[in-house]
Design an enzyme around this catalytic site. Structure first.
Site, PDB file in Angstrom:
ATOM      1  N   ARG A   1       9.483   8.293  12.983  1.00 24.09           N
ATOM      2  CA  ARG A   1       8.122   8.703  12.647  1.00 24.09           C
ATOM      3  C   ARG A   1       7.585   9.747  13.634  1.00 24.09           C
ATOM      4  O   ARG A   1       6.946  10.721  13.251  1.00 24.09           O
ATOM      5  CB  ARG A   1       7.205   7.481  12.673  1.00 24.09           C
ATOM      6  CG  ARG A   1       5.761   7.811  12.329  1.00 24.09           C
ATOM      7  CD  ARG A   1       4.833   6.674  12.686  1.00 24.09           C
ATOM      8  NE  ARG A   1       5.154   5.431  12.010  1.00 24.09           N
ATOM      9  CZ  ARG A   1       4.834   5.159  10.752  1.00 24.09           C
ATOM     10  NH1 ARG A   1       4.191   6.049  10.030  1.00 24.09           N
ATOM     11  NH2 ARG A   1       5.146   4.018  10.214  1.00 24.09           N
TER      12      ARG A   1
ATOM     13  N   HIS B   1     -10.973   7.668   1.121  1.00 27.74           N
ATOM     14  CA  HIS B   1     -10.416   6.410   0.614  1.00 27.74           C
ATOM     15  C   HIS B   1     -11.280   5.944  -0.556  1.00 27.74           C
ATOM     16  O   HIS B   1     -12.515   5.999  -0.470  1.00 27.74           O
ATOM     17  CB  HIS B   1     -10.402   5.363   1.743  1.00 27.74           C
ATOM     18  CG  HIS B   1      -9.812   4.063   1.305  1.00 27.74           C
ATOM     19  ND1 HIS B   1      -8.450   3.874   1.182  1.00 27.74           N
ATOM     20  CD2 HIS B   1     -10.393   2.898   0.938  1.00 27.74           C
ATOM     21  CE1 HIS B   1      -8.223   2.643   0.752  1.00 27.74           C
ATOM     22  NE2 HIS B   1      -9.384   2.030   0.601  1.00 27.74           N
TER      23      HIS B   1
ATOM     24  N   GLU C   1      -5.520   2.543  13.211  1.00 28.30           N
ATOM     25  CA  GLU C   1      -5.416   1.440  12.252  1.00 28.30           C
ATOM     26  C   GLU C   1      -5.790   1.936  10.849  1.00 28.30           C
ATOM     27  O   GLU C   1      -6.823   2.598  10.680  1.00 28.30           O
ATOM     28  CB  GLU C   1      -6.369   0.314  12.681  1.00 28.30           C
ATOM     29  CG  GLU C   1      -5.933  -1.035  12.153  1.00 28.30           C
ATOM     30  CD  GLU C   1      -6.997  -2.086  12.446  1.00 28.30           C
ATOM     31  OE1 GLU C   1      -7.195  -2.953  11.603  1.00 28.30           O
ATOM     32  OE2 GLU C   1      -7.649  -1.982  13.514  1.00 28.30           O
TER      33      GLU C   1
ATOM     34  N   GLU D   1     -15.394  11.148  -5.615  1.00 23.91           N
ATOM     35  CA  GLU D   1     -14.636  11.688  -4.471  1.00 23.91           C
ATOM     36  C   GLU D   1     -14.711  13.210  -4.452  1.00 23.91           C
ATOM     37  O   GLU D   1     -14.847  13.828  -3.388  1.00 23.91           O
ATOM     38  CB  GLU D   1     -13.164  11.265  -4.555  1.00 23.91           C
ATOM     39  CG  GLU D   1     -12.925   9.784  -4.368  1.00 23.91           C
ATOM     40  CD  GLU D   1     -11.442   9.434  -4.397  1.00 23.91           C
ATOM     41  OE1 GLU D   1     -10.656  10.134  -3.748  1.00 23.91           O
ATOM     42  OE2 GLU D   1     -11.077   8.456  -5.076  1.00 23.91           O
TER      43      GLU D   1
HETATM   44  C1  GRF Z   1      -7.621   9.460  -3.983  1.00 22.23           C
HETATM   45  O1  GRF Z   1      -8.109   8.393  -4.735  1.00 22.23           O
HETATM   46  C2  GRF Z   1      -7.924   9.270  -2.528  1.00 22.23           C
HETATM   47  O2  GRF Z   1      -9.119   8.581  -2.303  1.00 22.23           O
HETATM   48  C3  GRF Z   1      -6.758   8.441  -2.044  1.00 22.23           C
HETATM   49  O3  GRF Z   1      -5.651   8.939  -2.742  1.00 22.23           O
HETATM   50  C4  GRF Z   1      -6.095   9.503  -3.979  1.00 22.23           C
HETATM   51  C5  GRF Z   1      -5.578  10.901  -4.000  1.00 22.23           C
HETATM   52  O4  GRF Z   1      -5.835  11.521  -5.230  1.00 22.23           O
HETATM   53  N1  GRF Z   1      -6.629   8.518  -0.599  1.00 22.23           N
HETATM   54  P1  GRF Z   1      -5.602  13.068  -5.378  1.00 22.23           P
HETATM   55  O5  GRF Z   1      -4.170  13.340  -4.982  1.00 22.23           O
HETATM   56  O6  GRF Z   1      -6.569  13.776  -4.489  1.00 22.23           O
HETATM   57  O7  GRF Z   1      -5.835  13.374  -6.831  1.00 22.23           O
END
Ligand code: GRF
Length: 219
Positions: free
Chosen positions: A66, A110, A144, A175
């Site tokens: 990693r 998220h 974390e 989002e």
């Molecule tokens: C989104 O739901 C984001 O919140 C999560 O992964 C997903 C990614 O979707 N972390 P995209 O690739 O941006 O369409």
């Protein structure tokens, strides 16, 4: 000068597309100058290509450890003069030393109201739990998983007819509004990480109440 920003993806890239659309305006304070993926076939890379933004693939499986993958990522972003990194559906855990090095300059989105529903299967788990409101969170990344301080959140009411897919769709639309708005605040320096919390200059609260089911809000 706009803040030189990299977006790291692994898949579909719909959040990347929303960030690219925002960054297309020269008035937007962050400029996406590099899109990195650990997956060669990530569909989201097409959005970067369409926008004429340089892409780079660094496959995690070509590194035995990693730390070596993280070092390759770090070298790529350093070379591009990156100041801020956005994770957008980037499906690799980053090691502590990378995260520490980029602390305060590394953010993620998220699809839940953190600290609820960290990890995966978030929409299924939100529905199973019976909560009436879910949403999404843009947060600073700390070692974390999904535990860094929230910068901004959007609340999305859960309908009793919702499936994980229908809820995911509405949260994803939220989002796409939240991430560009939160990145703008970070790039403008109006929010910073201090003592493990996101601290704002002139924080203005939305002030509204969201009640779900809505009939309960009748006075
Ligand atoms: C989104 O739901 C984001 O919140 C999560 O992964 C997903 C990614 O979707 N972390 P995209 O690739 O941006 O369409």
């Amino acid at each position: 000068m706009r803040v030189r920003t990299a977006v790291l993806i692994s898949g579909r890239g719909s959040n990347l597309k929303a960030l690219l659309a925002a960054s297309a305006s020269t008035a937007y304070p962050a400029e996406i100058v590099l899109v990195l993926s650990n997956v060669e076939s990530a569909a989201g890379l097409n959005h970067a290509q369409a926008a004429g933004i340089p892409i780079q693939v660094i496959r995690h499986d070509s590194f035995p450890r990693r730390e070596d993958f993280d070092a390759a990522l770090d070298a790529a972003v350093q070379k591009a003069g990156i100041e801020l990194i956005c994770l957008a559906g980037f499906m690799r855990m980053l090691g502590d030393s990378f995260v520490e090095k980029w602390r305060g300059r590394l953010i993620n989105i998220h699809p839940s109201l953190l600290p609820s529903f960290k990890g995966t299967r978030v929409h299924e788990r939100a529905i199973e739990s019976g909560v009436r409101i879910s949403g999404c969170t843009v947060h600073y990344v700390t070692p974390e998983l999904d535990s860094g301080p929230p910068i901004a959140q959007a609340a999305v009411p859960i309908a009793c007819t919702d499936t994980a897919d229908s809820l995911a769709e509405r949260i994803l639309a939220a989002e796409h509004r939240l991430y560009p708005a939160a990145l703008k605040m970070v790039a403008e320096g109006r929010v910073r990480l201090s003592d493990g919390r996101a601290v704002f200059q002139d924080y203005r609260c939305a002030g509204d109440v969201l009640i779900n089911p809505p009939e309960l809000s009748n006075r």
